[in-house]
Design a protein around this motif. Structure first.
Motif, mmCIF file in Angstrom:
data_model
loop_
_atom_site.group_PDB
_atom_site.id
_atom_site.type_symbol
_atom_site.label_atom_id
_atom_site.label_comp_id
_atom_site.label_asym_id
_atom_site.label_seq_id
_atom_site.Cartn_x
_atom_site.Cartn_y
_atom_site.Cartn_z
ATOM 1 N N SER A 1 -113.048 8.618 4.193
ATOM 2 C CA SER A 1 -112.546 8.411 5.565
ATOM 3 C C SER A 1 -111.461 7.338 5.598
ATOM 4 N N GLY A 2 -111.598 6.305 4.778
ATOM 5 C CA GLY A 2 -110.566 5.274 4.713
ATOM 6 C C GLY A 2 -109.255 5.833 4.179
ATOM 7 N N TYR A 3 -109.344 6.664 3.157
ATOM 8 C CA TYR A 3 -108.149 7.305 2.617
ATOM 9 C C TYR A 3 -107.506 8.199 3.672
ATOM 10 N N MET A 4 -108.346 8.963 4.363
ATOM 11 C CA MET A 4 -107.827 9.883 5.387
ATOM 12 C C MET A 4 -107.048 9.142 6.470
ATOM 13 N N MET A 5 -107.511 7.953 6.830
ATOM 14 C CA MET A 5 -106.834 7.193 7.889
ATOM 15 C C MET A 5 -105.408 6.826 7.506
ATOM 16 N N GLY A 6 -105.112 6.773 6.219
ATOM 17 C CA GLY A 6 -103.773 6.414 5.773
ATOM 18 C C GLY A 6 -102.870 7.595 5.495
ATOM 19 N N THR A 7 -103.362 8.811 5.690
ATOM 20 C CA THR A 7 -102.533 9.990 5.431
ATOM 21 C C THR A 7 -101.806 10.422 6.697
ATOM 22 N N ASP A 8 -100.715 11.136 6.500
ATOM 23 C CA ASP A 8 -99.948 11.641 7.651
ATOM 24 C C ASP A 8 -100.790 12.565 8.519
ATOM 25 N N ALA A 9 -101.628 13.369 7.891
ATOM 26 C CA ALA A 9 -102.412 14.365 8.632
ATOM 27 C C ALA A 9 -103.431 13.724 9.573
ATOM 28 N N TYR A 10 -103.968 12.561 9.206
ATOM 29 C CA TYR A 10 -105.054 11.970 9.999
ATOM 30 C C TYR A 10 -104.735 10.592 10.551
ATOM 31 N N PHE A 11 -103.535 10.085 10.290
ATOM 32 C CA PHE A 11 -103.171 8.751 10.771
ATOM 33 C C PHE A 11 -103.289 8.703 12.294
ATOM 34 N N GLY A 12 -103.993 7.710 12.798
ATOM 35 C CA GLY A 12 -104.143 7.530 14.236
ATOM 36 C C GLY A 12 -105.208 8.386 14.892
ATOM 37 N N GLU A 13 -105.885 9.214 14.106
ATOM 38 C CA GLU A 13 -106.955 10.052 14.658
ATOM 39 C C GLU A 13 -108.191 9.180 14.912
ATOM 40 N N ASP A 14 -108.602 9.119 16.153
ATOM 41 C CA ASP A 14 -109.749 8.281 16.514
ATOM 42 C C ASP A 14 -111.034 8.728 15.836
ATOM 43 N N TRP A 15 -111.244 10.026 15.686
ATOM 44 C CA TRP A 15 -112.500 10.505 15.115
ATOM 45 C C TRP A 15 -112.666 10.064 13.666
ATOM 46 N N VAL A 16 -111.552 9.976 12.908
ATOM 47 C CA VAL A 16 -111.640 9.518 11.518
ATOM 48 C C VAL A 16 -111.995 8.031 11.499
ATOM 49 N N LYS A 17 -111.340 7.259 12.362
ATOM 50 C CA LYS A 17 -111.642 5.826 12.454
ATOM 51 C C LYS A 17 -113.090 5.619 12.897
ATOM 52 N N ASP A 18 -113.560 6.429 13.848
ATOM 53 C CA ASP A 18 -114.940 6.322 14.331
ATOM 54 C C ASP A 18 -115.939 6.622 13.206
ATOM 55 N N ILE A 19 -115.653 7.650 12.417
ATOM 56 C CA ILE A 19 -116.528 7.971 11.282
ATOM 57 C C ILE A 19 -116.561 6.809 10.309
ATOM 58 N N LEU B 1 -115.124 -10.342 4.367
ATOM 59 C CA LEU B 1 -113.999 -11.228 4.078
ATOM 60 C C LEU B 1 -112.626 -10.628 4.335
ATOM 61 N N LEU B 2 -112.435 -9.375 3.993
ATOM 62 C CA LEU B 2 -111.098 -8.784 4.033
ATOM 63 C C LEU B 2 -110.805 -8.142 5.380
ATOM 64 N N GLU B 3 -109.554 -8.197 5.758
ATOM 65 C CA GLU B 3 -109.111 -7.643 7.034
ATOM 66 C C GLU B 3 -109.062 -6.121 6.952
ATOM 67 N N GLU B 4 -109.721 -5.478 7.910
ATOM 68 C CA GLU B 4 -109.760 -4.016 7.950
ATOM 69 C C GLU B 4 -108.350 -3.437 7.976
ATOM 70 N N GLY B 5 -108.141 -2.413 7.165
ATOM 71 C CA GLY B 5 -106.868 -1.718 7.154
ATOM 72 C C GLY B 5 -105.787 -2.347 6.311
ATOM 73 N N GLU B 6 -105.957 -3.585 5.917
ATOM 74 C CA GLU B 6 -104.948 -4.255 5.091
ATOM 75 C C GLU B 6 -105.067 -3.784 3.638
ATOM 76 N N ARG B 7 -104.000 -4.002 2.889
ATOM 77 C CA ARG B 7 -103.944 -3.531 1.497
ATOM 78 C C ARG B 7 -105.127 -3.998 0.647
ATOM 79 N N PRO B 8 -105.527 -5.288 0.657
ATOM 80 C CA PRO B 8 -106.684 -5.691 -0.171
ATOM 81 C C PRO B 8 -107.969 -4.940 0.206
ATOM 82 N N HIS B 9 -108.175 -4.716 1.492
ATOM 83 C CA HIS B 9 -109.353 -3.967 1.947
ATOM 84 C C HIS B 9 -109.328 -2.553 1.368
#
Length: 179
Positions: free
Chosen positions: A119-137, A35-43
């Motif tokens: 992994s979801g938390y990591m995607m929102g941090t400065d250190a891992y934002f935009g890293e494809d491998w984190v998104k892939d995991i 139901l929820l959009e990936e990456g959005e606040r409710p998700h």
């Protein structure tokens, strides 16, 4: 006339914490996967809530009621081998709490949710934002979780038939009633 005798009397198995954990986690997983959009606040918030639920369940696995405690059902290799052999040869004895395969699935599902949360938390941090491998995991764990949930549902239906007990009803009421 039905002469089938229930192998076990009705028993209180899963306490309120276990049942609330189960259904709340199921609702959160369904919401985030369907139901929820990936990456959005409710998700993200539903994901964090799912992680919190798993952490509460881990604590409850040590301090909760008898059938909630990991010690009562932990899926050791010998327990798993015996359980699978019994199923294979048709000599299965109904489990009052989680059977070893169900326990293994429960631990796998909780591990997947924790991995998704990390992994979801990591995607929102400065250190891992935009890293494809984190998104892939994260995406791979979500795909594995979907398959595991489907397997969990199929196994619950199958074991309900084998053990002649409505496991869904038992997870709602907390009481296993064999037919």
């Amino acid at each position: 006339m039905n002469t089938h005798v229930s192998p076990l009397p009705a028993q209180k198995v899963w306490d309120l914490v276990v049942r609330l954990f189960h259904w709340s986690l199921a609702a959160g997983i369904c919401a985030n996967l369907l139901l929820l959009e990936e990456g959005e606040r409710p998700h993200r918030w539903v994901g964090y809530a799912a992680v919190a639920l798993v952490l509460v369940r881990i604590v409850w696995g040590f301090i909760g009621s008898h059938h909630a405690r990991f010690a009562s059902f932990f899926p050791t290799p010998s327990r798993l081998r015996r359980h699978l052999a019994e199923l294979r040869y048709g000599s299965h004895t109904p489990s009052v709490g989680h059977n070893p395969a169900g326990a293994l699935m429960m631990l796998a599902l909780m591990t997947l949710v924790l991995g998704l949360g990390i992994s979801g938390y990591m995607m929102g941090t400065d250190a891992y934002f935009g890293e494809d491998w984190v998104k892939d995991i994260h995406e791979t764990l979500a795909d594995i979780l979907q398959l595991a949930v489907l397997l969990h549902i199929a196994a619950a239906v199958l074991m309900s038939r084998i053990e002649r007990v409505n496991l869904v009803r038992a997870m709602i009421t907390g009481i296993k009633q064999w037919r």
